[in-house]
Design an enzyme around this catalytic site. Structure first.
Site, mmCIF file in Angstrom:
data_model
loop_
_atom_site.group_PDB
_atom_site.id
_atom_site.type_symbol
_atom_site.label_atom_id
_atom_site.label_comp_id
_atom_site.label_asym_id
_atom_site.label_seq_id
_atom_site.Cartn_x
_atom_site.Cartn_y
_atom_site.Cartn_z
ATOM 1 N N GLY A 162 0.804 -1.217 0.000
ATOM 2 C CA GLY A 162 0.000 0.000 0.000
ATOM 3 C C GLY A 162 0.833 1.260 0.000
ATOM 4 O O GLY A 162 0.403 2.296 -0.515
ATOM 5 N N ALA A 163 2.028 1.190 0.587
ATOM 6 C CA ALA A 163 2.851 2.383 0.708
ATOM 7 C C ALA A 163 4.304 1.970 0.890
ATOM 8 O O ALA A 163 4.584 0.834 1.254
ATOM 9 C CB ALA A 163 2.402 3.210 1.913
ATOM 10 N N MET A 164 5.200 2.900 0.613
ATOM 11 C CA MET A 164 6.636 2.577 0.668
ATOM 12 C C MET A 164 7.408 3.763 1.223
ATOM 13 O O MET A 164 7.274 4.882 0.746
ATOM 14 C CB MET A 164 7.105 2.210 -0.745
ATOM 15 C CG MET A 164 8.605 2.028 -0.879
ATOM 16 S SD MET A 164 9.208 0.665 0.159
ATOM 17 C CE MET A 164 10.856 1.278 0.499
ATOM 18 N N GLU A 165 8.282 3.451 2.198
ATOM 19 C CA GLU A 165 8.906 4.472 3.045
ATOM 20 C C GLU A 165 10.132 5.154 2.455
ATOM 21 O O GLU A 165 11.032 5.529 3.211
ATOM 22 C CB GLU A 165 9.301 3.825 4.373
ATOM 23 C CG GLU A 165 10.452 2.791 4.279
ATOM 24 C CD GLU A 165 9.988 1.350 4.107
ATOM 25 O OE1 GLU A 165 8.841 1.161 3.644
ATOM 26 O OE2 GLU A 165 10.753 0.429 4.408
ATOM 27 N N GLU B 114 4.760 4.471 8.006
ATOM 28 C CA GLU B 114 5.797 4.898 7.051
ATOM 29 C C GLU B 114 6.698 5.978 7.643
ATOM 30 O O GLU B 114 7.901 6.009 7.357
ATOM 31 C CB GLU B 114 5.151 5.409 5.762
ATOM 32 C CG GLU B 114 4.259 4.404 5.051
ATOM 33 C CD GLU B 114 4.941 3.099 4.741
ATOM 34 O OE1 GLU B 114 6.169 3.074 4.595
ATOM 35 O OE2 GLU B 114 4.232 2.075 4.674
ATOM 36 N N GLU C 184 9.989 -3.892 9.627
ATOM 37 C CA GLU C 184 8.529 -3.977 9.502
ATOM 38 C C GLU C 184 7.816 -4.263 10.818
ATOM 39 O O GLU C 184 6.752 -3.706 11.077
ATOM 40 C CB GLU C 184 8.170 -5.026 8.451
ATOM 41 C CG GLU C 184 8.720 -4.711 7.059
ATOM 42 C CD GLU C 184 8.271 -3.358 6.534
ATOM 43 O OE1 GLU C 184 7.393 -2.737 7.150
ATOM 44 O OE2 GLU C 184 8.817 -2.917 5.503
HETATM 45 ZN ZN LIG Z 1 6.777 -0.991 6.510
#
Ligand SMILES: [Zn+2]
Length: 875
Positions: A292-295, A329, A351
């Site tokens: 869904g998202a990437m840091e 994130e 994570e």
């Molecule tokens: Zn993560």
């Protein structure tokens, strides 16, 4: 990242077979030779946005560490046009290896140690799913010259920076970066660092150069460009921005406020201030099946439904999820970006920690959401998986890119988060935070292994952290605490407890020992902490007499197994338990009963003890449990009896919350209402189905009269019960959608129908060419939740077409995710046959896990339902 459930950060899930316990500090796996390593990259590239290709050049300051005739770096799907090493008379020979994704430069004479400059020019592909440099198409804002717009982004975790630039693409090989690009002048470019210089070029182009980054891993590099707008605010000296498609700025206000309150919280918690001058959160249209998202450091990427609040479609549940994904994130900006795991073995350090930290921060700012309580069903769900074949230790050996892609799973995210919670609860909040601050201070801009974290925390507490932590992280599986006996005397309760291994599959029942911190309390009394280890009974004395609660407060990662007397006592006092302990008891009892450790009647009786005044989160959990159990009864004659019982439990809860939101009700009550209506709808409640139909007509006549929550609930339920006419109307609504988020939501709903023929139409629609490639796989996934066997057959048959819509590194993980609700053993054979033909042997963890789940569901169906039948008949 965050998956769907995760950020690739935000989420995904899975793993290995019999896992040997290996050394606490695994050796760093250097896949690339380290004779030559990078210090600094200067990357310049020019995308052909229409043609979906790009040209690049990179100059790398390298260090030759010892004499060598070769330089080996990563490259995948790139064509190298030239390569030269400064001050070297002859050009090197260039060899690409597609299988291991490397480019090798071979020189005639050994290179002498020292600093050198390596220059490469190359060209590559712009993908249309989220890996490497990729494009997302969307309907252009009103008034645009063209109906479709296209934006560019990058997604490099875990190992796709090599699709953008030849590089040392391993998390432990950090360097600094200067990125520049030649772009149409009307696009807004975004990278990790702010723009340092822009100059106009001929032909309506611009050359944009970003400031030099700090030392970081390649997987965190980011580039994006599009017809964007940016809203921003200064927060403690950092320029915090939300970047959206032109026209979407109003939907970004919530995310900007959330980030602005989270950044100071993290600056304080980690004790090291956020080190970059700016922090952007970038929203892209579309979807991925895997995250869904990437840091990316300073430029976090989100698929927009995980970042933006569209007033028409975003529900209370979406709002809570958006907040927690932002919290996840932004936590990674420290845990992951500033300090990075040395190798993917320790991915959980990124994570698990970010998932735990997100809960902590979200709870701090939004106590009414009861985030920890809400996280418990996820913990219990990962325990189910951790008890089956195909689980793995939190820290696991990762040999290559394909295995690393498999590691983004629930064990890494949610068991990781649960274990950190258990450890924090054991050592105390202050000592744990002091350890985290020490870890940041000592390792910033560097790489670590898990033991570095335990060492830092160990210096702040007398508690025996490493022993407990190693038991949790180096061995797979779920510890179970058993209440062997309980006696009241002199105002105290003397308990005898032991620890066994809760396992579902026969071949995972080996005895396993944990040094397990457990809190135990007599209801109403303060809990007592104890370490329980192994099968030998341990005496524990707690204050007071009465019902005893195991894992009081539910901060431990374990199953609680009561004696029959103990269970009867705690069940009788269910209404008086805290919501955490109520929820823990419901989840443990369902699991142990389904697995034959306790009678099914324990769980079924327990559901009747739940008072209508119960906390909404507990009520939602019960609702989801009863709805989920319905799949066991599919095709069985007693399904109507089961459904009648389940509705009988849920209807009084629904009577309390009602159809319509009341002024001032909690967000969790709104979520509960939607959960209850969905469950009653799916369990075939005639009144609820009829009312939904009536409301759908009202909605069609006047959509604006529905709140986003009422609308989302209504459309979901009519989609599940859809006939051909309703389905056609939903399809028309897709065509009139006012935003990408609405369009995406409606496409997914088209796959949700229970009806077989309608579901077939949805599958055909997915591959018709009419649906954007990042959304089509979501329709098939949606159909799979009610028709898993049909969807799997369809996906296998059309694999060539579907696989092209999926991210190249993760595509093979798609099929196993379609089978989560299958109870048919034929599914096991199909998955195994597909894996044997298509999936490298060391990357089949998702297949092992998925087949273990199907076998488990089939076994529960075959062996446990007769008891349910008898119980239902006796009601
Ligand atoms: Zn993560």
């Amino acid at each position: 990242m965050t998956g769907h459930g995760f950020a690739r950060c935000v989420f995904a899930a899975l793993l290995v077979f019999a896992l040997p316990t290996f050394a606490a500090t695994p050796a760093k796996r250097v896949v690339l030779p380290d004779a030559v390593t990078p210090e600094h990259y200067r990357i310049d590239f020019t995308p052909d946005i229409e043609g979906l290709t790009f040209e690049g050049s990179v100059e790398i300051d390298v260090k030759v560490n010892r004499a060598t005739t070769t330089i080996v770096l990563n490259a995948a799907d790139l064509v190298i046009d030239s390569a030269m090493l400064a001050d070297e008379a002859k050009l090197p020979k260039v060899t690409l290896d597609d299988k291991v994704q490397t480019v090798t430069l071979t020189f005639d004479q050994p290179l002498a140690p020292g600093p050198r400059k390596l220059a490469l020019t190359y060209h590559g592909t712009i993908y249309q799913s989220a890996s490497g440099l990729f494009a997302l198409d969307y309907q252009a804002p009103k008034g645009s010259p063209k109906p479709q717009a296209r934006a560019l982004f990058t997604q490099f975790e875990n190992s796709d920076a090599r699709r953008f630039v030849p590089c040392w693409d391993e998390p432990g090989i950090k360097a600094t970066f200067e990125l520049s690009a030649n772009l149409p002048a009307d696009l807004l470019p975004i990278s990790n660092m702010p723009v340092a210089a822009t100059r106009k070029l001929a032909g309506g182009l611009q050359h944009v150069a970003f400031a030099k980054s700090p030392k970081m891993s390649t997987y965190l590099l980011f580039f994006g460009a599009g017809d964007f707008e940016r809203v921003h605010r200064m927060v403690q000296g950092v320029d915090v921005g939300i970047v959206v498609k032109r026209g979407d700025t109003a939907n970004a206000a919530y995310a900007l406020d959330a980030t602005a309150e989270l950044l100071p919280y993290y600056n304080d918690y980690f004790g090291t201030p956020y080190p970059l001058p700016k922090l952007d959160l970038v929203a892209g249209p579309g979807s991925s099946q895997f995250f869904g998202a990437m840091e990316n450091w300073g430029a976090i990427f989100y698929f927009e439904r995980f970042l933006l609040m569209d007033p028409k479609v975003s529900t209370q549940s979406d709002k809570q999820y958006v907040y927690s994904v932002i919290a996840h994130e932004v936590a990674h900006q420290w845990f992951g970006d500033l300090v990075t795991m040395a190798w993917w073995d320790d991915l959980w350090l990124n994570e698990g920690f970010a998932s735990w930290m997100a809960n902590k921060a979200t709870d701090h700012f939004n106590p009414a959401w009861k985030v920890w309580l809400q996280s418990l069903p996820q913990t219990h769900s990962v325990m189910q998986r951790d008890a089956r074949d195909g689980t793995h230790a939190i820290i696991q050996p990762i040999e290559d890119v394909a295995q690393a892609a498999n590691a983004f799973d629930d064990i890494t995210y949610y068991k990781g988060a649960a274990v950190i919670r258990a450890l924090e609860s054991h050592v105390g909040e202050a000592a744990f935070r002091a350890g985290v601050r020490r870890y940041m201070r000592e390792h910033k801009y560097g790489n670590t292994v898990t033991d570095d974290l335990w060492a830092a925390i160990g210096k702040e507490t007398a508690a025996p952290v490493p022993q407990i932590a190693h038991d949790y992280t180096l061995q797979a599986g779920v510890p179970m605490v058993n209440m062997l006996s309980s006696k009241c005397a002199g105002g105290k309760t003397k308990l005898s407890l032991n620890q066994t291994h809760f396992a579902i599959d026969e071949d995972s029942t080996a005895a396993r020992v944990w040094h397990l911190p457990v809190k135990v309390a007599v209801l109403g009394q303060a809990p007592t902490g104890a370490i329980i280890s192994g099968e030998k009974p341990s005496p524990v004395t707690v204050a007071g007499c009465g019902a005893v609660v195991l894992n009081a407060g539910q901060a431990g990662y374990l199953r609680s197994h009561y004696s029959s007397e103990g269970f009867a006592a705690v069940m009788a006092r269910f209404a008086d338990l805290t919501p955490d302990d109520q929820l823990g008891l419901l989840m443990d009892t369902q699991s142990l009963a389904s697995n034959g450790v306790q009678p099914m009647s324990n769980y079924l009786d327990l559901t009747k003890q739940v008072p209508v005044s119960v906390d909404p989160v507990v009520a939602s959990t019960l609702t989801n449990q009863l709805q989920g159990m319905d799949i066991y009864f599919n095709g069985r004659p007693n399904q109507p009896a089961y459904r009648a019982y389940a509705r009988g439990v849920l209807k009084p809860l629904f009577a309390r919350v009602g159809w319509d939101a009341r002024a001032g009700e909690s967000d969790n009550t709104t979520i509960l209402r939607n959960d209850l209506i969905a469950a009653l709808n799916d369990l075939g409640d005639p009144e609820v189905i009829a009312e939904n139909r009536a409301r759908f007509e009202k909605y069609l006549a006047n959509p604006a009269s529905f709140s986003a929550d009422a609308r989302g609930s209504l459309l979901r339920n009519v989609a599940v019960q859809a006939d051909a006419a309703v389905w056609e109307r939903l399809l028309q609504m897709v065509k009139g959608a006012s935003s990408e988020m609405e369009r995406q939501q409606l496409y997914k709903l088209l796959g949700a129908a229970q009806d077989d023929a309608i579901s077939q139409r949805a599958l055909a629609l997915a591959l018709s060419g009419e649906v954007p490639p990042t959304l089509a796989p979501g329709i098939i996934s949606s159909a799979a939740s009610r028709h898993p066997e049909v969807a799997l057959d369809f996906a296998i048959k059309n694999w060539d077409q579907i696989s092209k819509m999926l991210e190249v590194t993760s595509a093979l993980q798609y099929l196993p995710r379609l089978t989560g609700n299958s109870t048919d053993l034929a599914t096991v054979d199909k998955l195994n046959a597909f894996a044997a033909a298509h999936v490298p042997e060391n990357a089949r963890q998702d297949y092992v896990l998925a087949t273990a789940r199907v076998r488990y569901l089939a076994k529960v169906r075959a062996t446990r339902l007769p008891e349910v039948d008898r119980w239902l008949a006796a009601q």
